[in-house]
Motif scaffolding. Structure first.
Motif, PDB file in Angstrom:
ATOM      1  N   VAL A   1       0.833  -1.210   0.000  1.00 46.20           N
ATOM      2  CA  VAL A   1       0.000   0.000   0.000  1.00 46.20           C
ATOM      3  C   VAL A   1       0.866   1.258   0.000  1.00 46.20           C
ATOM      4  O   VAL A   1       0.760   2.093  -0.912  1.00 46.20           O
ATOM      5  CB  VAL A   1      -0.995  -0.014   1.176  1.00 46.20           C
ATOM      6  N   PRO A   2       1.764   1.444   0.993  1.00 44.51           N
ATOM      7  CA  PRO A   2       2.642   2.618   0.882  1.00 44.51           C
ATOM      8  C   PRO A   2       3.632   2.507  -0.263  1.00 44.51           C
ATOM      9  O   PRO A   2       4.063   3.525  -0.817  1.00 44.51           O
ATOM     10  CB  PRO A   2       3.357   2.656   2.242  1.00 44.51           C
ATOM     11  N   LEU A   3       3.993   1.274  -0.660  1.00 45.55           N
ATOM     12  CA  LEU A   3       4.955   1.098  -1.742  1.00 45.55           C
ATOM     13  C   LEU A   3       4.443   1.668  -3.060  1.00 45.55           C
ATOM     14  O   LEU A   3       5.204   2.257  -3.827  1.00 45.55           O
ATOM     15  CB  LEU A   3       5.296  -0.381  -1.922  1.00 45.55           C
ATOM     16  N   VAL A   4       3.173   1.481  -3.354  1.00 45.43           N
ATOM     17  CA  VAL A   4       2.605   2.027  -4.591  1.00 45.43           C
ATOM     18  C   VAL A   4       2.761   3.546  -4.616  1.00 45.43           C
ATOM     19  O   VAL A   4       3.150   4.144  -5.629  1.00 45.43           O
ATOM     20  CB  VAL A   4       1.119   1.628  -4.719  1.00 45.43           C
ATOM     21  N   LEU A   5       2.488   4.173  -3.474  1.00 43.17           N
ATOM     22  CA  LEU A   5       2.614   5.626  -3.397  1.00 43.17           C
ATOM     23  C   LEU A   5       4.069   6.055  -3.505  1.00 43.17           C
ATOM     24  O   LEU A   5       4.381   7.104  -4.093  1.00 43.17           O
ATOM     25  CB  LEU A   5       2.008   6.116  -2.085  1.00 43.17           C
ATOM     26  N   VAL A   6       4.973   5.270  -2.951  1.00 43.31           N
ATOM     27  CA  VAL A   6       6.400   5.571  -3.042  1.00 43.31           C
ATOM     28  C   VAL A   6       6.861   5.545  -4.493  1.00 43.31           C
ATOM     29  O   VAL A   6       7.615   6.418  -4.945  1.00 43.31           O
ATOM     30  CB  VAL A   6       7.216   4.575  -2.193  1.00 43.31           C
ATOM     31  N   VAL A   7       6.430   4.542  -5.237  1.00 43.02           N
ATOM     32  CA  VAL A   7       6.823   4.443  -6.644  1.00 43.02           C
ATOM     33  C   VAL A   7       6.299   5.643  -7.434  1.00 43.02           C
ATOM     34  O   VAL A   7       7.003   6.193  -8.294  1.00 43.02           O
ATOM     35  CB  VAL A   7       6.329   3.117  -7.257  1.00 43.02           C
ATOM     36  N   VAL A   8       5.072   6.067  -7.145  1.00 41.17           N
ATOM     37  CA  VAL A   8       4.531   7.269  -7.790  1.00 41.17           C
ATOM     38  C   VAL A   8       5.416   8.466  -7.474  1.00 41.17           C
ATOM     39  O   VAL A   8       5.712   9.300  -8.352  1.00 41.17           O
ATOM     40  CB  VAL A   8       3.089   7.528  -7.320  1.00 41.17           C
ATOM     41  N   MET A   9       5.879   8.566  -6.240  1.00 41.29           N
ATOM     42  CA  MET A   9       6.761   9.663  -5.852  1.00 41.29           C
ATOM     43  C   MET A   9       8.047   9.637  -6.658  1.00 41.29           C
ATOM     44  O   MET A   9       8.502  10.660  -7.182  1.00 41.29           O
ATOM     45  CB  MET A   9       7.093   9.570  -4.360  1.00 41.29           C
ATOM     46  N   TYR A  10       8.672   8.462  -6.752  1.00 39.29           N
ATOM     47  CA  TYR A  10       9.925   8.366  -7.488  1.00 39.29           C
ATOM     48  C   TYR A  10       9.750   8.797  -8.942  1.00 39.29           C
ATOM     49  O   TYR A  10      10.589   9.501  -9.503  1.00 39.29           O
ATOM     50  CB  TYR A  10      10.452   6.932  -7.458  1.00 39.29           C
ATOM     51  N   ILE A  11       8.675   8.349  -9.552  1.00 35.59           N
ATOM     52  CA  ILE A  11       8.430   8.699 -10.950  1.00 35.59           C
ATOM     53  C   ILE A  11       8.204  10.208 -11.085  1.00 35.59           C
ATOM     54  O   ILE A  11       8.707  10.850 -12.018  1.00 35.59           O
ATOM     55  CB  ILE A  11       7.236   7.898 -11.495  1.00 35.59           C
ATOM     56  N   GLY A  12       7.478  10.786 -10.123  1.00 33.95           N
ATOM     57  CA  GLY A  12       7.242  12.224 -10.157  1.00 33.95           C
ATOM     58  C   GLY A  12       8.511  13.027 -10.005  1.00 33.95           C
ATOM     59  O   GLY A  12       8.743  14.002 -10.735  1.00 33.95           O
ATOM     60  N   PHE A  13       9.365  12.635  -9.069  1.00 36.31           N
ATOM     61  CA  PHE A  13      10.620  13.352  -8.887  1.00 36.31           C
ATOM     62  C   PHE A  13      11.572  13.114 -10.048  1.00 36.31           C
ATOM     63  O   PHE A  13      12.332  14.006 -10.434  1.00 36.31           O
ATOM     64  CB  PHE A  13      11.281  12.945  -7.567  1.00 36.31           C
ATOM     65  N   PHE A  14      11.569  11.897 -10.592  1.00 36.12           N
ATOM     66  CA  PHE A  14      12.372  11.641 -11.787  1.00 36.12           C
ATOM     67  C   PHE A  14      11.939  12.582 -12.909  1.00 36.12           C
ATOM     68  O   PHE A  14      12.772  13.185 -13.598  1.00 36.12           O
ATOM     69  CB  PHE A  14      12.196  10.183 -12.229  1.00 36.12           C
ATOM     70  N   ALA A  15      10.629  12.727 -13.081  1.00 35.68           N
ATOM     71  CA  ALA A  15      10.106  13.574 -14.150  1.00 35.68           C
ATOM     72  C   ALA A  15      10.464  15.038 -13.928  1.00 35.68           C
ATOM     73  O   ALA A  15      10.946  15.723 -14.845  1.00 35.68           O
ATOM     74  CB  ALA A  15       8.587  13.409 -14.251  1.00 35.68           C
ATOM     75  N   SER A  16      10.244  15.538 -12.714  1.00 35.74           N
ATOM     76  CA  SER A  16      10.530  16.951 -12.453  1.00 35.74           C
ATOM     77  C   SER A  16      12.011  17.245 -12.598  1.00 35.74           C
ATOM     78  O   SER A  16      12.409  18.288 -13.135  1.00 35.74           O
ATOM     79  CB  SER A  16      10.036  17.339 -11.054  1.00 35.74           C
ATOM     80  N   GLY A  17      12.856  16.316 -12.133  1.00 33.61           N
ATOM     81  CA  GLY A  17      14.288  16.502 -12.294  1.00 33.61           C
ATOM     82  C   GLY A  17      14.719  16.454 -13.743  1.00 33.61           C
ATOM     83  O   GLY A  17      15.598  17.208 -14.180  1.00 33.61           O
ATOM     84  N   SER A  18      14.078  15.592 -14.521  1.00 33.03           N
ATOM     85  CA  SER A  18      14.442  15.458 -15.928  1.00 33.03           C
ATOM     86  C   SER A  18      14.070  16.699 -16.731  1.00 33.03           C
ATOM     87  O   SER A  18      14.742  17.040 -17.708  1.00 33.03           O
ATOM     88  CB  SER A  18      13.758  14.226 -16.533  1.00 33.03           C
ATOM     89  N   VAL A  19      12.991  17.372 -16.333  1.00 32.05           N
ATOM     90  CA  VAL A  19      12.605  18.604 -17.024  1.00 32.05           C
ATOM     91  C   VAL A  19      13.714  19.639 -16.915  1.00 32.05           C
ATOM     92  O   VAL A  19      14.149  20.235 -17.919  1.00 32.05           O
ATOM     93  CB  VAL A  19      11.288  19.164 -16.455  1.00 32.05           C
ATOM     94  N   LEU A  20      14.202  19.858 -15.691  1.00 32.48           N
ATOM     95  CA  LEU A  20      15.239  20.869 -15.485  1.00 32.48           C
ATOM     96  C   LEU A  20      16.590  20.411 -16.032  1.00 32.48           C
ATOM     97  O   LEU A  20      17.308  21.186 -16.666  1.00 32.48           O
ATOM     98  CB  LEU A  20      15.345  21.195 -13.997  1.00 32.48           C
ATOM     99  N   ALA A  21      16.945  19.158 -15.777  1.00 28.41           N
ATOM    100  CA  ALA A  21      18.211  18.653 -16.302  1.00 28.41           C
ATOM    101  C   ALA A  21      18.199  18.595 -17.819  1.00 28.41           C
ATOM    102  O   ALA A  21      19.215  18.835 -18.467  1.00 28.41           O
ATOM    103  CB  ALA A  21      18.489  17.261 -15.728  1.00 28.41           C
ATOM    104  N   GLY A  22      17.027  18.271 -18.394  1.00 29.47           N
ATOM    105  CA  GLY A  22      16.918  18.239 -19.844  1.00 29.47           C
ATOM    106  C   GLY A  22      17.187  19.593 -20.468  1.00 29.47           C
ATOM    107  O   GLY A  22      17.785  19.696 -21.557  1.00 29.47           O
ATOM    108  N   GLN A  23      16.758  20.664 -19.780  1.00 34.13           N
ATOM    109  CA  GLN A  23      17.067  22.012 -20.268  1.00 34.13           C
ATOM    110  C   GLN A  23      18.575  22.235 -20.304  1.00 34.13           C
ATOM    111  O   GLN A  23      19.122  22.771 -21.272  1.00 34.13           O
ATOM    112  CB  GLN A  23      16.400  23.059 -19.373  1.00 34.13           C
ATOM    113  N   ALA A  24      19.249  21.809 -19.226  1.00 31.06           N
ATOM    114  CA  ALA A  24      20.697  22.001 -19.141  1.00 31.06           C
ATOM    115  C   ALA A  24      21.427  21.163 -20.176  1.00 31.06           C
ATOM    116  O   ALA A  24      22.337  21.641 -20.865  1.00 31.06           O
ATOM    117  CB  ALA A  24      21.181  21.654 -17.733  1.00 31.06           C
TER     118      ALA A  24
END
Length: 495
Positions: free
Chosen positions: A100-123
């Motif tokens: 149950v918490p693991l599903v939410l954790v995976v969503v978090m990782y994907i969200g942070f991966f995405a947000s980080g990739s947006v900024l890093a992708g610009q660089a």
């Protein structure tokens, strides 16, 4: 035994002969993970959303200290247990209930991966002259490769990033202070607002608490004799120093740059340093900082998915092919989200952070109360892989506490898409995260204490924290009353 660069283990116990390093490694890792552009944006949001400079800085520091302390308490579990962080959730929620918490954790990782990739992708796009979309794709690929190599290269990357990014932030800070009148900025933005102060606290606390579900993944290879106080202290020092440094920089940038920063976060920060070769170096630094934390998100996502799957399929070793497949899945999902949301990054990131806080504060409270106050730092390791063992498949009491804690927070939650009925009476302040810490801590202590009173006692030992009498778990870990022997390596069955 000889150590290889490519990591072999996933969610199994790290045996004593493979333990290495010192607690100081946690300082460099978490300093490097926080000295990066997304942390700058997080600090800037405190001002962008209406806060002033002085009280935003104080609120961010308070949130970093509080959230960082919770995160560092999770880190101290790593050397003691030799396990990834989310495996220990099975002691509270059950071998299968932990999903149950693991599903939410995976969503978090994907969200942070995405947000980080947006900024890093610009660089990366600027650095390679390929543009943001190819930059995102290239950055994601490099992230996946580093995560696949594993633990040793993650720490090496953290050491390099902590030095390179610290020097870069010193340089950028000097350039920023040379452009502004700091006294004037502080004098004209110095008014206290409780809702804005609590917002700043929530932003930084959520930033720190989001590390909680994977922080022990990076301390579990430390020798079992590593002091819990040292692990806690070095982790707390690195994460608070790195985050507060970056967030303070973000506050000053947002207070002085206004729309110029909002329109192009990476471009504005790099522009502070100059043009030409200096700009190229700074684009590289932005990408390096994001690579450090995005590798953590990818690695943690992989570990969490394996933990969830193994709760239903049974504990088994991963082949290198299976490991690569899990990591690729996290990379593909995160990249897809990044490409879809890259044009609305800043608008959605604050809500993403605050909404995550709703789900992870109750998990942290339950995990820490159980580990430190109820189980007294001693778990039955084989039972963590056995749904018919001491911890069972589903622990309904813990799941009920988690559900109640989630429900208790919603009346106090304030986001752009939902505002609870008790937010306005509090002047617009969001105190849901405080409720999310206190309510589950108290309820779970009552539930956990009663459960422990009726559970079979673990044998007493002075040699080790976790054992289960004479038994052998699914992972091949043999225990007896002298303490746990080093787990036998798993025989790969493939995935």
């Amino acid at each position: 035994m000889a150590q290889t660069v490519v990591e072999r283990r996933s969610i199994d116990v790290v045996p004593d002969e493979e333990r290495h390093g010192t607690a100081f490694s946690q300082f460099t890792l978490w300093l490097g993970a926080n000295l990066q552009i997304t942390t700058v944006v997080t600090g800037a949001l405190a001002v962008v959303l209406g806060g002033d400079v002085v009280w935003s800085l104080i609120g961010l520091l308070a949130g970093n200290l509080l959230g960082g302390a919770v995160m560092a308490l999770h880190s101290a579990q790593g050397p003691r247990l030799g396990l990834p962080q989310m495996i220990s959730s099975r002691a509270q929620f059950g071998v299968r209930g932990a999903v149950v918490p693991l599903v939410l954790v995976v969503v978090m990782y994907i969200g942070f991966f995405a947000s980080g990739s947006v900024l890093a992708g610009q660089a990366v796009g600027k650095l390679t002259h390929l543009g943001p979309v190819p930059g995102i794709l290239l950055f994601a690929l490099v992230t996946a490769v580093v995560a696949a190599v594993g633990y040793r290269v993650v720490h090496a990357l953290g050491r390099v990033a902590s030095v390179v990014c610290a020097l870069s932030f010193l340089y950028l800070g000097g350039r920023l202070l040379g452009r502004i009148d700091l006294g004037d900025v502080v004098a004209h933005q110095h008014h206290f607002s409780l809702p804005m102060f609590l917002l700043a606290m929530s932003l930084s606390a959520s930033w720190q608490l989001a590390f909680g579900p994977y922080v022990a993944d990076y301390s579990r290879y430390l020798p079992r004799t590593t002091s819990a106080r040292a692990t806690f202290g070095w982790t707390l020092g690195g994460t608070v120093l790195g985050a507060q440094w970056s967030m303070a920089f973000g506050v000053l940038v947002a207070a002085t740059a206004g729309p110029a920063f909002l329109d192009d976060q990476v471009g504005y920060v790099v522009g502070l340093g100059g043009a030409g070769l200096v700009a190229s170096c700074l684009y590289f630094v932005v990408a390096l900082g994001k690579l450090t934390v995005n590798v953590l998100n990818t690695y943690g996502g992989f570990m969490s998915i394996v933990t969830g799957v193994s709760g239903f399929r049974g504990q088994r070793a991963l082949s290198q092919r299976g490991r690569a497949a899990y990591i690729a899945a996290v990379m593909v999902a995160g990249t897809a989200v990044a490409l879809a949301g890259r044009n609305s990054f800043l608008d959605s990131f604050a809500d993403f952070l605050l909404f995550l806080l709703t789900f992870f504060t109750p998990w942290s409270a339950i995990n820490l109360v159980d580990y430190y106050l109820i189980s007294k730092e001693r778990y039955d390791l084989p039972a963590l892989s056995d749904p018919d063992g001491r911890y069972g498949g589903w622990r309904l009491g813990a799941l009920a506490v988690y559900g109640i804690a989630l429900a208790a927070q919603f009346p106090f939650l304030s986001t752009s898409f939902y505002t609870g009925p008790l937010v306005d009476p509090l002047g617009g302040a969001d105190i849901s995260w405080i409720v999310g810490l206190v309510v589950p801590a108290v309820l779970y202590y009552v539930v956990g204490t009663r459960r422990r009173a009726t559970a079979p006692a673990l044998p007493e030992t002075s040699a080790a924290p976790v054992m289960s009498g004479a038994s052998e778990g699914p992972a091949g870990s043999r225990h007896d009353e002298r303490g746990p022997a080093a787990p036998a390596p798993l025989t790969p069955r493939g995935e």
